[in-house]
Design a protein around this motif. Structure first.
Motif, PDB file in Angstrom:
ATOM      1  N   ILE A   6       0.534  -0.924  -0.197  1.00 52.36           N
ATOM      2  CA  ILE A   6       0.080  -0.052  -0.569  1.00 52.36           C
ATOM      3  C   ILE A   6       0.995   0.808  -0.528  1.00 52.36           C
ATOM      4  O   ILE A   6       1.919   1.199   0.517  1.00 52.36           O
ATOM      5  CB  ILE A   6      -0.584  -0.146   1.148  1.00 52.36           C
ATOM      6  N   ALA A   7       0.518   2.222  -1.062  1.00 52.28           N
ATOM      7  CA  ALA A   7       1.302   3.632  -0.997  1.00 52.28           C
ATOM      8  C   ALA A   7       0.490   4.673  -1.340  1.00 52.28           C
ATOM      9  O   ALA A   7      -0.524   4.607  -1.189  1.00 52.28           O
ATOM     10  CB  ALA A   7       2.342   2.811  -1.962  1.00 52.28           C
ATOM     11  N   VAL A  19      -2.786   8.218   9.478  1.00 48.06           N
ATOM     12  CA  VAL A  19      -3.318   7.393   9.313  1.00 48.06           C
ATOM     13  C   VAL A  19      -2.401   5.720   8.502  1.00 48.06           C
ATOM     14  O   VAL A  19      -2.974   4.453   8.969  1.00 48.06           O
ATOM     15  CB  VAL A  19      -4.315   7.958   7.580  1.00 48.06           C
ATOM     16  N   ALA A  20      -1.636   5.963   8.009  1.00 52.10           N
ATOM     17  CA  ALA A  20      -0.492   5.062   7.211  1.00 52.10           C
ATOM     18  C   ALA A  20      -0.098   3.782   8.609  1.00 52.10           C
ATOM     19  O   ALA A  20      -0.351   2.822   8.624  1.00 52.10           O
ATOM     20  CB  ALA A  20       0.442   5.586   6.380  1.00 52.10           C
ATOM     21  N   GLN A  21       0.422   4.640   9.353  1.00 54.56           N
ATOM     22  CA  GLN A  21       0.754   3.961  10.980  1.00 54.56           C
ATOM     23  C   GLN A  21      -0.535   3.304  10.997  1.00 54.56           C
ATOM     24  O   GLN A  21      -0.421   1.719  11.444  1.00 54.56           O
ATOM     25  CB  GLN A  21       0.812   4.833  11.686  1.00 54.56           C
ATOM     26  N   LEU A  22      -2.018   3.575  11.650  1.00 53.73           N
ATOM     27  CA  LEU A  22      -3.276   3.036  11.966  1.00 53.73           C
ATOM     28  C   LEU A  22      -3.239   2.041  10.946  1.00 53.73           C
ATOM     29  O   LEU A  22      -4.485   0.653  10.746  1.00 53.73           O
ATOM     30  CB  LEU A  22      -4.545   3.368  12.583  1.00 53.73           C
ATOM     31  N   VAL A  23      -4.148   2.657   9.481  1.00 53.21           N
ATOM     32  CA  VAL A  23      -3.779   1.300   8.661  1.00 53.21           C
ATOM     33  C   VAL A  23      -2.584  -0.145   8.891  1.00 53.21           C
ATOM     34  O   VAL A  23      -3.216  -1.015   8.486  1.00 53.21           O
ATOM     35  CB  VAL A  23      -3.711   1.846   7.311  1.00 53.21           C
ATOM     36  N   ALA A  24      -1.920   0.220   8.829  1.00 58.78           N
ATOM     37  CA  ALA A  24      -0.632  -0.860   9.179  1.00 58.78           C
ATOM     38  C   ALA A  24      -1.251  -1.693  10.393  1.00 58.78           C
ATOM     39  O   ALA A  24      -0.987  -3.149  10.634  1.00 58.78           O
ATOM     40  CB  ALA A  24       0.583  -0.076   8.924  1.00 58.78           C
ATOM     41  N   GLN A  25      -1.632  -0.909  11.378  1.00 56.19           N
ATOM     42  CA  GLN A  25      -1.983  -1.545  12.702  1.00 56.19           C
ATOM     43  C   GLN A  25      -2.625  -1.999  11.779  1.00 56.19           C
ATOM     44  O   GLN A  25      -3.002  -4.085  12.817  1.00 56.19           O
ATOM     45  CB  GLN A  25      -1.893  -0.821  13.542  1.00 56.19           C
ATOM     46  N   TYR A  31       5.094  -0.711   8.199  1.00 56.74           N
ATOM     47  CA  TYR A  31       4.576   1.070   8.064  1.00 56.74           C
ATOM     48  C   TYR A  31       6.071   1.121   7.725  1.00 56.74           C
ATOM     49  O   TYR A  31       6.616   0.754   8.978  1.00 56.74           O
ATOM     50  CB  TYR A  31       3.816   1.778   9.041  1.00 56.74           C
ATOM     51  N   ILE A  32       5.962   1.851   6.516  1.00 54.16           N
ATOM     52  CA  ILE A  32       7.192   2.079   6.822  1.00 54.16           C
ATOM     53  C   ILE A  32       7.184   3.859   6.284  1.00 54.16           C
ATOM     54  O   ILE A  32       6.446   4.785   5.068  1.00 54.16           O
ATOM     55  CB  ILE A  32       7.947   2.023   5.396  1.00 54.16           C
ATOM     56  N   ASP A  33       7.900   4.986   7.222  1.00 56.59           N
ATOM     57  CA  ASP A  33       7.947   6.392   7.193  1.00 56.59           C
ATOM     58  C   ASP A  33       8.629   6.908   5.929  1.00 56.59           C
ATOM     59  O   ASP A  33       9.540   6.868   6.935  1.00 56.59           O
ATOM     60  CB  ASP A  33       7.632   6.576   8.878  1.00 56.59           C
ATOM     61  N   THR A  34       8.934   7.279   4.936  1.00 58.77           N
ATOM     62  CA  THR A  34       9.978   7.754   4.343  1.00 58.77           C
ATOM     63  C   THR A  34      10.931   9.069   4.346  1.00 58.77           C
ATOM     64  O   THR A  34      11.979   8.843   4.631  1.00 58.77           O
ATOM     65  CB  THR A  34       9.707   7.750   2.910  1.00 58.77           C
ATOM     66  N   ALA A 206     -10.862   4.145   7.803  1.00 57.93           N
ATOM     67  CA  ALA A 206     -11.629   3.090   7.152  1.00 57.93           C
ATOM     68  C   ALA A 206     -12.094   3.516   5.227  1.00 57.93           C
ATOM     69  O   ALA A 206     -11.927   2.192   4.858  1.00 57.93           O
ATOM     70  CB  ALA A 206     -13.127   3.510   8.095  1.00 57.93           C
ATOM     71  N   GLU A 207     -11.480   4.768   5.018  1.00 59.58           N
ATOM     72  CA  GLU A 207     -11.348   5.049   3.838  1.00 59.58           C
ATOM     73  C   GLU A 207     -10.394   3.917   3.063  1.00 59.58           C
ATOM     74  O   GLU A 207     -10.229   3.453   2.015  1.00 59.58           O
ATOM     75  CB  GLU A 207     -11.373   6.114   3.222  1.00 59.58           C
ATOM     76  N   ILE A 208      -9.374   3.852   3.288  1.00 65.40           N
ATOM     77  CA  ILE A 208      -8.533   2.654   3.100  1.00 65.40           C
ATOM     78  C   ILE A 208      -8.465   1.831   2.917  1.00 65.40           C
ATOM     79  O   ILE A 208      -7.982   0.807   2.529  1.00 65.40           O
ATOM     80  CB  ILE A 208      -6.552   3.884   3.306  1.00 65.40           C
TER      81      ILE A 208
END
Ligand code: DC
Length: 213
Positions: A6-7, A19-25, A31-34, A206-208
């Motif tokens: 997921i990008a 948001v990305a962190q919660l999706v990953a959880q 989760y990779i924070d570039t 939720a959308e993601i």
């Protein structure tokens, strides 16, 4: 749902990392924070005695996860808090324009994503780092809302900066990130636009998740 990549791209303060962190959880993904990686190099530029472009040849950069939070280490020194200072934030966009820096970090990022089950966020993830990602999202919000969120985040950490000044800094950073020559910030043609100006964090998550199913 199997081993998805997921990008998520988007401008500063759009809520990507939260948001990305919660999706990953939720998905039990990595989760990779570039942005944190570019910040680590900016920290190096501020603190290294030699030129950072030489110093990065031999650095060991690692991200670890504890209680769902990313920790950043540079040569075994925990720099998690140091990479969020206003000094690092001010310098990071120009450091991120250096081809050598991007090459080095992109190699690490692609390697981390190679087995799937990852959520990676940044500026050029959908367009450049992982163009074959299974789910591609461009997460954004109005500049006013982004400045308000950054102000809140910084105030909670004890920094007192005017919201207007933050908005100016964000606008400057957007401009540099969007106008740079290599891998500028832009929405990939096949990325889905998610505007979070009037969405709560949970609604955006939720959308993601819905898009992943
Ligand atoms: O998301 P952030 O604010 O932590 O990112 C810091 C800076 O790093 C951002 O201004 C531009 C740069 N960056 C980048 O050039 N490419 C990425 N994939 C991620 C961040």
């Amino acid at each position: 749902m199997k081993n998805l990549v997921i990008a998520i791209d988007g401008p500063a303060g759009a809520g990507k990392s939260t948001v990305a962190q919660l999706v990953a959880q939720k998905l039990q993904y990595l989760y990779i924070d570039t942005g944190a990686m570019y910040r680590a190099v900016a920290y190096l530029a501020l603190n290294s005695e030699e030129n950072f472009l030489t110093a990065i040849d031999n650095i060991k950069l690692s991200l670890t996860y504890e209680d769902g939070k990313t920790k950043v280490f540079l040569d075994d020194k925990n720099i998690t808090d140091d990479i969020r200072t206003p000094e690092v934030t001010k310098l990071v966009s120009s450091v991120a324009q250096e081809p050598k820096v991007r090459e080095k970090l992109i190699d690490i990022q692609r390697d981390l994503a190679k087995n799937g089950k990852v959520v990676m966020d940044g500026r050029d993830i959908c367009t450049n780092v992982l163009p074959n990602a299974d789910v591609k999202i461009f997460l954004t919000a109005s500049i006013k809302e982004r400045a308000r969120r950054r102000w809140l985040e910084l105030s909670q950490k004890g920094y007192s900066i005017e919201e207007e000044k933050i908005q100016e800094d964000i606008a400057k950073r957007d401009k540099m990130d969007m106008e740079r020559e290599i891998a500028p910030l832009k929405q990939a043609h096949d990325a889905i636009l998610l505007d979070t100006t009037s969405l709560s964090i949970d609604e955006a998550v939720a959308e993601i998740i819905k898009l992943c199913q």
